[in-house]
Design a protein around this motif. Structure first.
Motif, PDB file in Angstrom:
ATOM      1  N   PHE A 185     -16.499 -28.366  29.022  1.00 28.52           N
ATOM      2  CA  PHE A 185     -15.853 -29.888  28.807  1.00 28.52           C
ATOM      3  C   PHE A 185     -15.319 -29.509  27.178  1.00 28.52           C
ATOM      4  CE2 PHE A 185     -14.521 -33.475  28.074  1.00 28.52           C
ATOM      5  CZ  PHE A 185     -13.497 -34.009  29.351  1.00 28.52           C
ATOM      6  N   ALA A 186     -14.246 -30.003  27.370  1.00 31.96           N
ATOM      7  CA  ALA A 186     -13.535 -30.505  25.501  1.00 31.96           C
ATOM      8  C   ALA A 186     -12.413 -31.439  25.972  1.00 31.96           C
ATOM      9  CB  ALA A 186     -13.700 -29.668  24.795  1.00 31.96           C
ATOM     10  N   PRO A 187     -12.717 -31.946  25.436  1.00 39.37           N
ATOM     11  CA  PRO A 187     -11.501 -33.357  26.023  1.00 39.37           C
ATOM     12  C   PRO A 187     -10.163 -33.230  25.377  1.00 39.37           C
ATOM     13  CG  PRO A 187     -12.646 -33.661  23.804  1.00 39.37           C
ATOM     14  CD  PRO A 187     -13.479 -32.765  24.519  1.00 39.37           C
ATOM     15  N   ALA A 188      -9.185 -33.790  26.020  1.00 41.30           N
ATOM     16  CA  ALA A 188      -7.602 -34.285  25.312  1.00 41.30           C
ATOM     17  C   ALA A 188      -7.791 -35.165  24.273  1.00 41.30           C
ATOM     18  CB  ALA A 188      -7.324 -34.793  26.026  1.00 41.30           C
ATOM     19  N   THR A 189      -7.227 -34.752  22.937  1.00 43.14           N
ATOM     20  CA  THR A 189      -7.101 -35.301  21.897  1.00 43.14           C
ATOM     21  C   THR A 189      -5.663 -36.660  21.455  1.00 43.14           C
ATOM     22  OG1 THR A 189      -6.382 -33.711  21.044  1.00 43.14           O
ATOM     23  CG2 THR A 189      -8.489 -34.685  20.482  1.00 43.14           C
ATOM     24  N   VAL A 190      -6.182 -37.261  20.476  1.00 40.87           N
ATOM     25  CA  VAL A 190      -4.543 -37.646  20.712  1.00 40.87           C
ATOM     26  C   VAL A 190      -4.142 -37.613  19.301  1.00 40.87           C
ATOM     27  CG1 VAL A 190      -3.542 -39.783  20.214  1.00 40.87           C
ATOM     28  CG2 VAL A 190      -4.512 -39.808  22.334  1.00 40.87           C
TER      29      VAL A 190
ATOM     30  N   LYS B 226      -6.923 -28.407  32.420  1.00 39.73           N
ATOM     31  CA  LYS B 226      -6.676 -29.527  33.561  1.00 39.73           C
ATOM     32  C   LYS B 226      -5.795 -30.761  32.713  1.00 39.73           C
ATOM     33  CE  LYS B 226     -10.820 -29.374  36.123  1.00 39.73           C
ATOM     34  NZ  LYS B 226     -11.535 -30.764  36.212  1.00 39.73           N
ATOM     35  N   MET B 227      -4.919 -30.614  31.973  1.00 37.41           N
ATOM     36  CA  MET B 227      -4.244 -31.114  31.547  1.00 37.41           C
ATOM     37  C   MET B 227      -2.929 -30.476  30.912  1.00 37.41           C
ATOM     38  SD  MET B 227      -5.120 -31.631  27.311  1.00 37.41           S
ATOM     39  CE  MET B 227      -7.107 -30.899  27.713  1.00 37.41           C
ATOM     40  N   PRO B 228      -1.687 -31.569  31.341  1.00 33.71           N
ATOM     41  CA  PRO B 228      -0.351 -30.049  30.607  1.00 33.71           C
ATOM     42  C   PRO B 228      -0.419 -29.576  29.526  1.00 33.71           C
ATOM     43  CG  PRO B 228       0.126 -33.092  31.195  1.00 33.71           C
ATOM     44  CD  PRO B 228      -1.326 -32.182  31.255  1.00 33.71           C
ATOM     45  N   VAL B 229       0.106 -28.313  29.335  1.00 31.10           N
ATOM     46  CA  VAL B 229       0.357 -27.420  28.939  1.00 31.10           C
ATOM     47  C   VAL B 229       1.706 -27.733  27.825  1.00 31.10           C
ATOM     48  CG1 VAL B 229       0.504 -25.265  27.602  1.00 31.10           C
ATOM     49  CG2 VAL B 229      -0.449 -25.611  29.840  1.00 31.10           C
ATOM     50  N   GLY B 230       1.703 -27.919  26.213  1.00 30.24           N
ATOM     51  CA  GLY B 230       2.175 -28.679  25.873  1.00 30.24           C
ATOM     52  C   GLY B 230       2.626 -29.782  25.889  1.00 30.24           C
TER      53      GLY B 230
ATOM     54  N   GLY C 252      -3.251 -31.915  23.215  1.00 29.22           N
ATOM     55  CA  GLY C 252      -3.942 -31.704  22.626  1.00 29.22           C
ATOM     56  C   GLY C 252      -5.223 -30.151  23.075  1.00 29.22           C
ATOM     57  N   SER C 253      -3.655 -30.067  23.960  1.00 28.25           N
ATOM     58  CA  SER C 253      -4.369 -29.279  25.373  1.00 28.25           C
ATOM     59  C   SER C 253      -5.269 -27.440  24.955  1.00 28.25           C
ATOM     60  CB  SER C 253      -3.149 -28.785  25.877  1.00 28.25           C
ATOM     61  OG  SER C 253      -3.046 -27.113  27.118  1.00 28.25           O
ATOM     62  N   SER C 254      -4.210 -26.799  23.834  1.00 30.45           N
ATOM     63  CA  SER C 254      -4.961 -25.873  23.100  1.00 30.45           C
ATOM     64  C   SER C 254      -5.629 -25.975  22.399  1.00 30.45           C
ATOM     65  CB  SER C 254      -3.450 -24.950  22.460  1.00 30.45           C
ATOM     66  OG  SER C 254      -3.686 -26.216  20.593  1.00 30.45           O
TER      67      SER C 254
ATOM     68  N   ALA D  71      -5.395 -30.834  12.295  1.00 32.68           N
ATOM     69  CA  ALA D  71      -6.957 -29.678  12.419  1.00 32.68           C
ATOM     70  C   ALA D  71      -6.763 -31.441  13.398  1.00 32.68           C
ATOM     71  CB  ALA D  71      -7.866 -30.056  11.424  1.00 32.68           C
ATOM     72  N   ASP D  72      -5.685 -32.300  13.170  1.00 34.75           N
ATOM     73  CA  ASP D  72      -6.117 -33.569  13.818  1.00 34.75           C
ATOM     74  C   ASP D  72      -6.261 -33.552  15.236  1.00 34.75           C
ATOM     75  OD1 ASP D  72      -3.420 -32.476  14.264  1.00 34.75           O
ATOM     76  OD2 ASP D  72      -2.682 -35.121  13.258  1.00 34.75           O
ATOM     77  N   ASN D  73      -6.722 -32.687  15.603  1.00 35.06           N
ATOM     78  CA  ASN D  73      -6.472 -31.863  17.681  1.00 35.06           C
ATOM     79  C   ASN D  73      -8.165 -31.363  17.674  1.00 35.06           C
ATOM     80  OD1 ASN D  73      -3.166 -31.924  18.659  1.00 35.06           O
ATOM     81  ND2 ASN D  73      -4.880 -33.038  19.111  1.00 35.06           N
TER      82      ASN D  73
END
Ligand code: HSE
Length: 318
Positions: A7-12, A89-93, A97-99, A140-142
């Motif tokens: 698993f890897a997390p989404a990011t803001v 598990k999250m929307p693309v675009g 930080g989906s990619s 790099a902020d994602n």
């Protein structure tokens, strides 16, 4: 071990004041990757679930397989056979930080399978190449918060110098993804290339104060720092009712509110889960009034970055 599930997390990214230099990770949503070492040489994508057919299956064009290939070249094992299954598990675009989440899950998975020969800074350098494939630029902020967890500052890109900041345990993130489309490339293209010195001074003050606010666990300072006089005024027009949405988030007790990365997702930091939940509900209600569907998430800040999950999902969805 022949396979691993990560698993890897989404990011803001940006956290309002720190365009391209600040970001944090959340525990939900996030992506999952299953990576298998196979006999035949070469990296292939076995399947992608949950992307609605948007992401390429071509291993050279898909960011996860592309970074795994780069990893294998760099570690002197280019002939290794690898099969990847990606569970979005999250929307693309979405500005979440989906990619980056997929990329970091893939890199963490292959590095673990190989006995961790590369350290975090080497993995980050490869992940940045993945961001270039995904959005044309290597910010790099994602990827940095997705790999390191917590709040992260990118002091410099050349050379890459990433600093993991103190992460107050009580902060909770409210995230809302409105069903509108904004490409990172487009959201970057509209940004002004020249900015007045007075705006730069204000922005530097806010970034410094945000870092201090995190270390001092000073919610009021964090709140005052979540202002962007450079990027947000240009990007706000991409999100219908942006300033009204901010008012609503603050009325519901948010410490601060802004665009998550390049949007269209919006986020708020709150001092409790209850407050973040109220913010999400109020923002979604307001978007709905404007005829915009949305998805909402309430999450604590992810502190450890990617993690290994036990077992394999049955099929399709993990
Ligand atoms: N810092 C980048 C931007 C993040 O705002 O364009 C994109 O997710």
């Amino acid at each position: 071990m022949q396979s691993i599930r990560v698993f890897a997390p989404a990011t803001v990214a940006n956290i309002v004041c720190g365009f391209d230099v600040l970001g944090f990770a959340v525990n939900a949503p996030g992506d999952e990757v299953i990576l298998r070492i196979i006999g035949p040489p070469g990296v292939r994508i076995r399947a992608i679930h949950g992307d609605g057919g948007l992401l390429p299956l071509d291993p050279c064009r898909n960011t996860v397989s592309a970074v795994v290939m780069r990893y294998l070249e760099q570690t002197g094992d280019p002939g290794c056979g690898v099969e990847i299954e990606l569970f979005k598990k999250m929307p693309v675009g979405s500005g979440l930080g989906s990619s980056a989440a997929s990329t970091i899950a893939g890199l963490f998975a292959i590095n673990t399978m190989k006995g961790n020969p590369l350290g975090q800074s080497q993995l980050l350098a490869i992940a940045l190449e993945g961001e270039r494939i995904a959005c044309g630029q290597g910010h790099a902020d994602n990827v940095a918060p997705a790999l390191l967890g917590g709040f992260v500052l990118i002091r410099s890109y050349e050379p890459l110098d990433v600093i993991r900041l103190h992460t107050p345990a009580h902060l909770v993130c409210a995230l809302v993804h409105p069903q509108i489309e904004i490409q990172t490339r487009d959201a970057r293209r509209i940004i002004k290339k020249q900015i007045p010195l007075s705006d730069t001074v204000r922005q530097m003050g806010n970034v410094g104060a945000m870092v201090a606010g995190l270390y001092q666990e000073d919610d009021r300072l964090i709140s005052r720092s979540m202002q962007d006089v450079i990027i947000e005024p240009t990007r706000a027009v991409l999100i219908p009712g942006f300033y009204r949405l901010r008012e609503i988030a603050l009325e519901q007790g948010a410490l601060g509110f802004g665009i998550s990365g390049s949007g269209p997702s919006i986020f708020a930091l709150a001092a409790s889960r209850g407050s973040a939940q109220m913010v999400v509900e109020a923002l979604r209600k307001e978007l709905f009034r404007d005829g915009i569907d949305s998805e909402g998430y309430v999450s604590s800040v992810n502190r450890e970055g990617p993690s290994i999950l036990e077992g394999e999902p049955a099929s399709g969805e993990p």
